[in-house]
Design a protein around this motif. Structure first.
Motif: not given
Length: 330
Positions: A195-210
């Protein structure tokens, strides 16, 4: 014999007159004889011929003899003292030797007694051990014979075997429960880690999209500037003074003290101040207003706008508020 006179509380006896007079006469006679003897034996006058005393020895020789005798007497005293000290030391040493011999004898006796006690204890221990082993062997023989008899007669197991079997089963159940709990904890830890890895990946994807949206907006502005179309400046709103980030799913406002910049028209009216600031001052103001743009990008925009702060501000402000609205919508 005189008569005694008695009175209240005491008795008065008069002295014997004849005995008293006799004692007095004897005392007077003895005193008279002593006086007569002293007068008869009194020493006569001494008559010596005058002569010179000291003999034939001079005063210097006498003083020298006295000094020699004094030194010899001191030496004799020292020798006598040394002899006495030596005798005293010898006596003390003899006494110490006697005490040491006595203590040594006591220590040897104590050691011998301890050895004897240890030997007796060891002997008792060996006897007791032998007795216990014999009892154990006899008990084992009886138990083996009883087990064989029970097996032959098909008698059910005793309570001792039942208790051991129950204890073994309980131990196995506890071990299995413990293994299950460990496995469950391990699975929970794996799920939490995923779950922590998934949250970290989601956070990275959001920052990359921004970042991608910001870059696309910047490219759009560059294309609009190259085609000759100047985008209309957007009016500032109270919401545009703060920048909201979405890194950890929590909204944190940016410090307004750094983001507040005066109106571009007011900055552009003062031509003397703009001339004094120059290129670096324009770059610092733009970096303070748009902190999320890179320094090289800001310098490139200033070069394209020929150092005009208002034009660069309007160009960056349009893209900045567009990206901000996109972030809020998303």
């Amino acid at each position: 014999m005189p008569f005694a006179h008695s009175a209240d509380g005491y008795t008065k006896i008069p002295p014997n007159e004849s005995k008293r007079s006799k004692l007095q006469r004897n005392a007077q006679k003895e005193e008279e004889e002593l006086r007569r003897w002293k007068e008869e034996n009194r020493p006569g006058p001494i008559q010596l011929a005058p002569e010179r005393l000291g003999g034939a020895v001079s005063l210097a020789e006498v003083r020298q003899r006295q000094q020699v005798e004094l030194r010899q007497s001191k030496l004799r005293k020292m020798l006598r003292k040394e002899e006495m000290d030596q005798k005293k030391r010898q006596a003390e040493e003899e006494e110490n030797e006697k005490k040491k011999a006595l203590q040594r004898e006591k220590a040897t006796k104590l050691e011998m007694r301890k050895k004897q006690e240890d030997e007796q204890r060891q002997k008792l221990y060996q006897d007791d051990k032998q007795m216990k082993t014999e009892e154990f062997l006899q008990r084992m023989e009886r138990s083996s014979s009883s087990v064989s008899m029970a097996a032959s007669s098909s008698i059910p197991a005793s309570s001792w075997t039942k208790s051991h079997e129950y204890r073994d089963t309980r131990r196995e159940e506890e071990n299995s429960d413990l293994l299950k709990k460990k496995e469950e904890q391990r699975r929970k830890a794996e799920i939490l880690e995923e779950k922590q890895k998934q949250q970290e990946e989601d956070r990275k994807r959001r920052t990359e999209a921004d970042h991608r949206r910001v870059n696309m907006a910047f490219l759009d502005r560059l294309e609009a500037g190259s085609s000759g179309r100047v985008p209309e400046p957007m009016t500032q709103t109270p919401e545009s003074t703060n920048v909201w980030l979405d890194d950890d799913d929590d909204d944190e406002p940016q410090d307004t003290a750094l983001s507040t910049v005066p109106n571009p028209s007011e900055l552009h009216t003062d031509s003397e101040e703009e001339n004094d600031c120059g290129h670096m001052w324009t770059l610092m103001k733009l970096q303070n207003r748009f902190p999320y743009y890179e320094l090289d990008m800001l310098e490139e925009i200033i070069k394209q706008c020929n150092g005009n702060y208002q034009q660069a501000y309007e160009l960056l402000d349009v893209g900045y508020f567009r990206t901000e609205e996109d972030l809020k919508v998303n």
